[in-house]
Enzyme design. Sequence first.
Site, mmCIF file in Angstrom:
data_model
loop_
_atom_site.group_PDB
_atom_site.id
_atom_site.type_symbol
_atom_site.label_atom_id
_atom_site.label_comp_id
_atom_site.label_asym_id
_atom_site.label_seq_id
_atom_site.Cartn_x
_atom_site.Cartn_y
_atom_site.Cartn_z
ATOM 1 N N HIS A 18 0.888 -1.101 -0.162
ATOM 2 C CA HIS A 18 0.103 0.093 0.058
ATOM 3 C C HIS A 18 0.884 1.371 0.044
ATOM 4 C CE1 HIS A 18 -2.979 -2.791 2.354
ATOM 5 N NE2 HIS A 18 -3.510 -2.412 1.084
ATOM 6 N N LYS A 42 -17.033 -6.347 7.031
ATOM 7 C CA LYS A 42 -15.914 -7.118 7.045
ATOM 8 C C LYS A 42 -15.461 -7.569 8.197
ATOM 9 C CE LYS A 42 -12.675 -7.140 3.017
ATOM 10 N NZ LYS A 42 -11.611 -6.375 2.303
ATOM 11 N N ARG A 91 -2.709 -6.171 -8.281
ATOM 12 C CA ARG A 91 -1.500 -7.090 -8.009
ATOM 13 C C ARG A 91 -1.350 -8.340 -9.134
ATOM 14 N NH1 ARG A 91 -3.477 -7.822 -1.864
ATOM 15 N NH2 ARG A 91 -5.404 -7.421 -3.308
ATOM 16 N N SER A 129 -2.918 -7.660 3.287
ATOM 17 C CA SER A 129 -3.116 -7.593 4.644
ATOM 18 C C SER A 129 -3.498 -9.047 5.447
ATOM 19 C CB SER A 129 -4.244 -6.744 5.024
ATOM 20 O OG SER A 129 -4.102 -5.414 4.429
#
Length: 162
Positions: A18, A42, A91, A129
Site C-alpha cells: 500500500h 468485513k 496485483r 493484509s
Amino acid sequence: MMIKALYPGSFDPVTRGHVDIIERVSKSFGHLYIGIIENASKDAMFSIEERLILMEEATAHLRNVSVISFSGLTVKYAEEIKASALIRGLRAISDFEYELQLASTNRRINPEIETLFLMASTKYSYVSSSLVKELSLYDSDISFYVPACVEKALADKKMEGK
Ligand code: ADP
C-alpha cells in the site's frame, strides 16, 4: 486548481505494498487522501482508529497525503471531498475482475470521477493484509512486508490474544 485523489481501502493493516502505491501516486496529485472504509460487513483485526493511526505513521514522510475514514459509497465520498480520481492497486490477474466491477459501478454513479490503477511493484505483488496477519500469527518475520509500526501493532495484538 489543486487536483485531488482518493485511495480507498480497508488497510487492515497497511502493508508496504500500500505504502509503495501511495508514494508513487502522491507525486502525480496536488493532494492524496487515503480513505479507510468503515465496512461493517468485513471482519477486521484493527479498529478504524487503530488503522488511521497506523496509516498516519506509515505515511508521515509524505507532505501532500492525509488519512481519513468514511462510510457509505466511495464515489459519493470522493464527490464530497472534491477528488477527481479514485486510486486502486492491481496485483495479480485475480484482482482484475473485482476491480473492473467496482470501477464500472463507480463510473456509472459519477462518470466525472475516474478510477486509476497502478500496477503493484514486483517485490510486493503478492503481499496482502491477510498474508501478513497469517504470518504474524505463526511468528514469521514480517519486516519486509509491513512498516515497523504495523509489525509492532501485530505483535501487540498477538500478546492480547487477538
Ligand atoms: P479492499 O478491501 O478495498 O480491497 P485493501 O486494503 O485490501 O482494501 O486494498 C486497497 C487497495 O490496495 C486495493 O486496490 C488493492 O488491490 C491494493 N493493494 C493491496 N495490496 C497491494 C499491494 N501489495 N501492492 C499494490 N496494491 C495493493
